[in-house]
Design a protein around this motif. Sequence first.
Motif, PDB file in Angstrom:
ATOM      1  N   PRO A   1     -21.961   6.187  46.537  1.00 50.99           N
ATOM      2  CA  PRO A   1     -20.540   6.331  46.839  1.00 50.99           C
ATOM      3  C   PRO A   1     -19.778   5.089  46.349  1.00 50.99           C
ATOM      4  N   GLU A   2     -18.543   5.297  45.950  1.00 56.55           N
ATOM      5  CA  GLU A   2     -17.759   4.235  45.315  1.00 56.55           C
ATOM      6  C   GLU A   2     -17.714   2.917  46.095  1.00 56.55           C
ATOM      7  N   PRO A   3     -17.514   2.926  47.411  1.00 54.48           N
ATOM      8  CA  PRO A   3     -17.399   1.629  48.105  1.00 54.48           C
ATOM      9  C   PRO A   3     -18.681   0.810  48.115  1.00 54.48           C
ATOM     10  N   TRP A   4     -19.833   1.457  47.800  1.00 52.69           N
ATOM     11  CA  TRP A   4     -21.107   0.746  47.901  1.00 52.69           C
ATOM     12  C   TRP A   4     -21.805   0.624  46.546  1.00 52.69           C
ATOM     13  N   ARG A   5     -21.027   0.684  45.464  1.00 51.49           N
ATOM     14  CA  ARG A   5     -21.586   0.510  44.124  1.00 51.49           C
ATOM     15  C   ARG A   5     -22.165  -0.891  43.930  1.00 51.49           C
ATOM     16  N   CYS A   6     -21.723  -1.825  44.743  1.00 52.27           N
ATOM     17  CA  CYS A   6     -22.206  -3.197  44.606  1.00 52.27           C
ATOM     18  C   CYS A   6     -23.700  -3.326  44.916  1.00 52.27           C
TER      19      CYS A   6
ATOM     20  N   GLY B   1     -10.935   6.207  37.713  1.00 52.74           N
ATOM     21  CA  GLY B   1     -10.061   5.077  37.995  1.00 52.74           C
ATOM     22  C   GLY B   1      -8.783   5.419  38.714  1.00 52.74           C
ATOM     23  N   VAL B   2      -8.437   6.707  38.833  1.00 55.12           N
ATOM     24  CA  VAL B   2      -7.185   7.073  39.494  1.00 55.12           C
ATOM     25  C   VAL B   2      -7.282   6.840  40.997  1.00 55.12           C
ATOM     26  N   VAL B   3      -8.395   7.256  41.589  1.00 53.69           N
ATOM     27  CA  VAL B   3      -8.605   7.071  43.026  1.00 53.69           C
ATOM     28  C   VAL B   3      -9.854   6.235  43.232  1.00 53.69           C
ATOM     29  N   ARG B   4      -9.702   5.192  44.030  1.00 49.51           N
ATOM     30  CA  ARG B   4     -10.848   4.349  44.383  1.00 49.51           C
ATOM     31  C   ARG B   4     -10.993   4.328  45.897  1.00 49.51           C
ATOM     32  N   LEU B   5     -12.256   4.436  46.342  1.00 48.55           N
ATOM     33  CA  LEU B   5     -12.538   4.319  47.773  1.00 48.55           C
ATOM     34  C   LEU B   5     -12.900   2.884  48.073  1.00 48.55           C
ATOM     35  N   GLU B   6     -12.206   2.294  49.032  1.00 47.86           N
ATOM     36  CA  GLU B   6     -12.437   0.895  49.368  1.00 47.86           C
ATOM     37  C   GLU B   6     -12.644   0.746  50.862  1.00 47.86           C
ATOM     38  N   SER B   7     -13.431  -0.257  51.195  1.00 49.39           N
ATOM     39  CA  SER B   7     -13.593  -0.611  52.598  1.00 49.39           C
ATOM     40  C   SER B   7     -12.420  -1.475  53.015  1.00 49.39           C
TER      41      SER B   7
ATOM     42  N   GLY C   1     -14.271  -4.722  50.411  1.00 54.86           N
ATOM     43  CA  GLY C   1     -15.467  -4.205  49.744  1.00 54.86           C
ATOM     44  C   GLY C   1     -16.385  -3.581  50.761  1.00 54.86           C
ATOM     45  N   SER C   2     -17.601  -3.254  50.362  1.00 54.71           N
ATOM     46  CA  SER C   2     -18.556  -2.637  51.275  1.00 54.71           C
ATOM     47  C   SER C   2     -19.052  -3.665  52.275  1.00 54.71           C
ATOM     48  N   ASP C   3     -19.188  -3.281  53.522  1.00 54.58           N
ATOM     49  CA  ASP C   3     -19.564  -4.234  54.556  1.00 54.58           C
ATOM     50  C   ASP C   3     -21.063  -4.450  54.588  1.00 54.58           C
ATOM     51  N   ALA C   4     -21.480  -5.550  55.189  1.00 55.66           N
ATOM     52  CA  ALA C   4     -22.878  -5.979  55.166  1.00 55.66           C
ATOM     53  C   ALA C   4     -23.793  -4.998  55.883  1.00 55.66           C
TER      54      ALA C   4
END
Length: 294
Positions: free
Chosen positions: A38-43, A113-119, A124-127
Amino acid sequence: MKSMTGFGRADRTGPELSVAVEIRSVNHRYLDLQIRLPEPWRCTEPAIRSLLGERLARGRIDLAVEVRDGRAGAVRAHLDERLVQDLVDRAAEIAGGGGQAPIGLRDLIALPGVVRLESSRGGGSDAEAEAMILELSGQALAELERARELEGGILRASLGGALSRLDEKLTRVRELREPARGELLDRHRRRILELLGGVDVELDEARLAQEAAILAERSDFEEELERLGGHLERFRDALDAEGAVGKRLDFLAQEIHRELNTLGVKCRDGRIAALVIEAKLECDRLREQLLNVE
């Protein structure tokens, strides 16, 4: 020995945060990693790639992560309004300038790139979610490895059986080699007499033996048998070796098949030719099964 086919899954469900990881693998010449997050956890993707790369050598690996985060303000959608306006303007230009843009909301949302899911916590994604994703990825990978090892054991037994049958046929070829050389002289003599058409001519036995020796030398396959014996021994050793042995076994199977082809061309005995055909069939079975060995 490990197979390249397997499946693993790990999940954890909490009051607000749930994570599920599924991993599948099929055969592939190299290690091909396909990771869906999922986008918020790509990291977390680099860490997952490193984990998979350390413990897997070959195969196409598909890993999918599903996260359900019900915590307040956990994830929000971010719309890139400037990009949307630019896309609408471009679409209007293409439509003929000033006309209604032939693009709808569904089309826009589907564009990268039009819609991004963010925490909403820290941008960003939380620990907590990251740690859970990595932990469950490790558990799913361990289950996948157990499945690959289990099927690898079955493959090992099947390959060993095919190798034994191949060895038996080559042993029989070795037993027939010397009698076949002796029969070659008799066939050579009969052929000469047939060509003479019953004419009473005294044959030069020394010359006849010399010609038969030359013919036998051209059709001798002792070197091929020796090389085949060496390939089979190395193949048997590789079956019991640790780690990824698929590429080594595949190379040896190709060499075995090549030597069998040469042996089949050289041999002039029908019984040996039939055994070589059977040996080639066993070799083809080996090569087919090796497609799934890591």
